[in-house]
Design an enzyme around this catalytic site. Structure first.
Site, PDB file in Angstrom:
ATOM      1  N   HIS A  33       0.829  -1.213   0.000  1.00  0.00           N
ATOM      2  CA  HIS A  33       0.000   0.000   0.000  1.00  0.00           C
ATOM      3  C   HIS A  33       0.863   1.262   0.000  1.00  0.00           C
ATOM      4  CE1 HIS A  33      -4.182  -1.522   0.479  1.00  0.00           C
ATOM      5  NE2 HIS A  33      -3.519  -2.620   0.812  1.00  0.00           N
ATOM      6  N   ASP A  78       2.084   2.528  -3.196  1.00  0.00           N
ATOM      7  CA  ASP A  78       2.123   3.180  -4.518  1.00  0.00           C
ATOM      8  C   ASP A  78       1.320   4.477  -4.557  1.00  0.00           C
ATOM      9  OD1 ASP A  78      -0.257   1.700  -4.432  1.00  0.00           O
ATOM     10  OD2 ASP A  78      -0.076   0.892  -6.467  1.00  0.00           O
ATOM     11  N   SER A  82     -15.938 -12.996 -22.521  1.00  0.00           N
ATOM     12  CA  SER A  82     -14.940 -13.631 -21.669  1.00  0.00           C
ATOM     13  C   SER A  82     -15.333 -15.083 -21.417  1.00  0.00           C
ATOM     14  CB  SER A  82     -14.866 -12.884 -20.329  1.00  0.00           C
ATOM     15  OG  SER A  82     -14.189 -13.678 -19.382  1.00  0.00           O
ATOM     16  N   GLY A  85      -6.105 -10.756  -5.521  1.00  0.00           N
ATOM     17  CA  GLY A  85      -4.896 -10.050  -5.128  1.00  0.00           C
ATOM     18  C   GLY A  85      -3.738 -10.237  -6.089  1.00  0.00           C
ATOM     19  N   SER A 138      -3.978  -9.151  -9.360  1.00  0.00           N
ATOM     20  CA  SER A 138      -4.101  -8.145 -10.412  1.00  0.00           C
ATOM     21  C   SER A 138      -4.692  -8.628 -11.718  1.00  0.00           C
ATOM     22  CB  SER A 138      -2.749  -7.520 -10.709  1.00  0.00           C
ATOM     23  OG  SER A 138      -2.588  -6.420  -9.929  1.00  0.00           O
ATOM     24  N   SER A 178      -7.358  -7.526 -12.921  1.00  0.00           N
ATOM     25  CA  SER A 178      -7.914  -6.365 -13.639  1.00  0.00           C
ATOM     26  C   SER A 178      -6.821  -5.598 -14.387  1.00  0.00           C
ATOM     27  CB  SER A 178      -8.689  -5.456 -12.695  1.00  0.00           C
ATOM     28  OG  SER A 178      -7.884  -5.104 -11.610  1.00  0.00           O
ATOM     29  N   GLU A 199      -8.230   2.800 -15.381  1.00  0.00           N
ATOM     30  CA  GLU A 199      -8.794   2.297 -14.122  1.00  0.00           C
ATOM     31  C   GLU A 199      -9.199   3.440 -13.179  1.00  0.00           C
ATOM     32  OE1 GLU A 199      -7.574  -1.210 -12.096  1.00  0.00           O
ATOM     33  OE2 GLU A 199      -6.308  -1.878 -13.744  1.00  0.00           O
ATOM     34  N   ASP A 246       0.201  -2.038 -10.227  1.00  0.00           N
ATOM     35  CA  ASP A 246      -0.225  -3.245 -10.930  1.00  0.00           C
ATOM     36  C   ASP A 246      -0.044  -3.127 -12.443  1.00  0.00           C
ATOM     37  OD1 ASP A 246      -0.920  -3.781  -8.361  1.00  0.00           O
ATOM     38  OD2 ASP A 246      -3.085  -3.692  -8.682  1.00  0.00           O
TER      39      ASP A 246
END
Ligand code: GLA
Length: 397
Positions: A43, A45, A76, A134, A136, A138, A170, A182
């Site tokens: 945490h 970034d 998808s 967790g 990434s 996305s 994002e 990410d």
């Protein structure tokens, strides 16, 4: 037990076959972008700190073909929503009904803005990353979309431009308050290396991991990250608040991660105890990342692992983003002599943790961790040994 099962080979084939069945015509081109785990720098970034993520050899595949009518058709293998839209007709923020497709749509909008692209595309996605756990998924979807559009249109964007574009998609269209880690980890990855990313100025260097004397064992608690988005945003706001107090009371610095423990002292009771805890995590974690990189460089895996575990404790106590499942699985792993250290990876609140383990010893760690976790939660966790994989690429046709 196979901890390194090669599931990758089948996914691109399935994505390509599903594309052909859904969108008859010319064969699509197929692209890949990796997910990531973060070794240390939890945490940090979005507070302008340093982070040390590692792209993994799992990720997202997309089969892609351009259209000439401004329409995007998104499908998808793993998600129910099927979305057909005219890109120019979209608003500035995601539509709830689009679900996962908000990520590629956000990227397509940014790509159009940057390159002037006005055509459309058919895109079919699939992947071998555990979703929303967790690692990434996305960011991998976003980077894979950007790489596919870039290659199919011959735009020739640099990887750094792709990382920035995916991040803007994002934070803008998708409306997630995430930092840059990410998308940068996925877009800029180099096989056998972690990425030391200085988020304050977006500079980075690749740090060799191959031959470092540990392997990365991912442990999936299977705990859904239900409140992850709102709790994550709350941390971002708390850090902004702590930064505002420090700027006003102590000194003006551009990022929270640039303050020192002495600065926090000087802020006195300007910082509530919660804000002080958050800021203390940020300041101490910055120092841990710097020390961790030095230890890695010196080949001190024990020292590196100890810092990784301290990072977990700090995210659990001062930053409050862990949960019982993540605490138990990391403690169980650390109780094994072959483990150097373990921590949650990603935002926390559930999902995956990593353990750094003596090369070849993961099986001996997995057995007691599985048993202990099962006894406590009645849930069978997932395990996998991951390699530091390469960045995004096109697959051979
Ligand atoms: C999520 C965010 C990242 C980063 C991590 C926590 O993965 O997307 O930007 O903040 O959490 O380190």
């Amino acid at each position: 037990m196979t901890l390194r099962a090669d599931t990758n080979a089948d996914v691109p084939r399935r994505v390509s076959a599903a594309f052909r069945a859904e969108f008859p015509g010319d064969a699509p081109r197929v692209f890949f972008a990796p997910g990531r785990v973060n070794l240390i720098g939890a945490h940090l970034d979005y507070s302008g700190g340093d982070v040390l993520p590692l792209a993994v050899d799992l990720g997202v595949y997309v089969a892609a073909r351009l259209r000439d009518d401004g329409v995007f058709r998104l499908r998808s293998l793993d998600q129910p929503e099927r979305v057909d839209v005219v890109l120019s007709g979209l608003g500035d923020v995601r539509e709830p009904g689009h679900g996962w497709a908000a990520f590629p749509l956000g990227v397509a909008r940014e790509f159009a803005r940057v390159t002037g692209f006005a055509d459309g595309a058919d895109l079919f996605f699939g992947g071998d990353l555990p979703m929303a756990s967790g690692m990434s998924s996305s960011a991998a979807i976003a980077v894979a979309t950007a790489v596919a559009l870039d290659a199919c249109t011959g735009s020739g964007l640099e990887r750094l431009a792709i990382a920035r574009l995916a991040h803007r998609a994002e934070t803008g269209y998708v409306q997630v308050e995430c930092g840059i880690m990410d998308q940068f980890a996925s877009a800029l990855a180099r096989a056998g290396h972690a990425l030391l990313l200085h988020c304050a100025d977006e500079s980075f260097e690749h740090v060799a991991i191959h031959g470092s004397g540990f392997e990365v064992l991912v442990m999936d608690t299977k705990k859904p990250r239900t409140l992850a988005e709102s709790a994550f945003n709350a941390r971002v706001w708390e850090c902004r608040e702590a930064h505002a107090v420090l700027r006003e009371r102590v000194r003006e610095l551009p990022w929270l991660a640039q303050y020192t423990a002495a600065d926090l002292e000087r802020a006195g009771d300007g910082l509530t105890s919660v804000l002080r805890d958050r800021a203390t995590h940020v300041v101490e974690e910055m120092a841990r990342v710097a020390a961790a990189v030095r230890l890695l460089d010196a080949g001190d895996v024990d020292g590196f692992g100890a810092l990784v575990h301290q990072s977990h404790r700090s995210t659990a106590t001062r930053y409050a983003v862990s949960c019982a499942e993540l605490d138990v699985i990391t403690d169980l792993a650390c109780a094994q002599t072959a483990t150097f250290g373990a921590r949650l990876t990603g935002a926390g609140f559930g999902g995956c943790a990593i353990a750094l383990v003596e090369p070849g010893a993961s099986e001996s760690v997995v057995a007691p961790v599985r048993e202990g976790f099962l006894a406590r939660f009645g849930v069978e966790p997932g395990f996998r040994v991951l390699n530091a994989g390469p960045g995004p690429r096109e697959l051979e046709g």
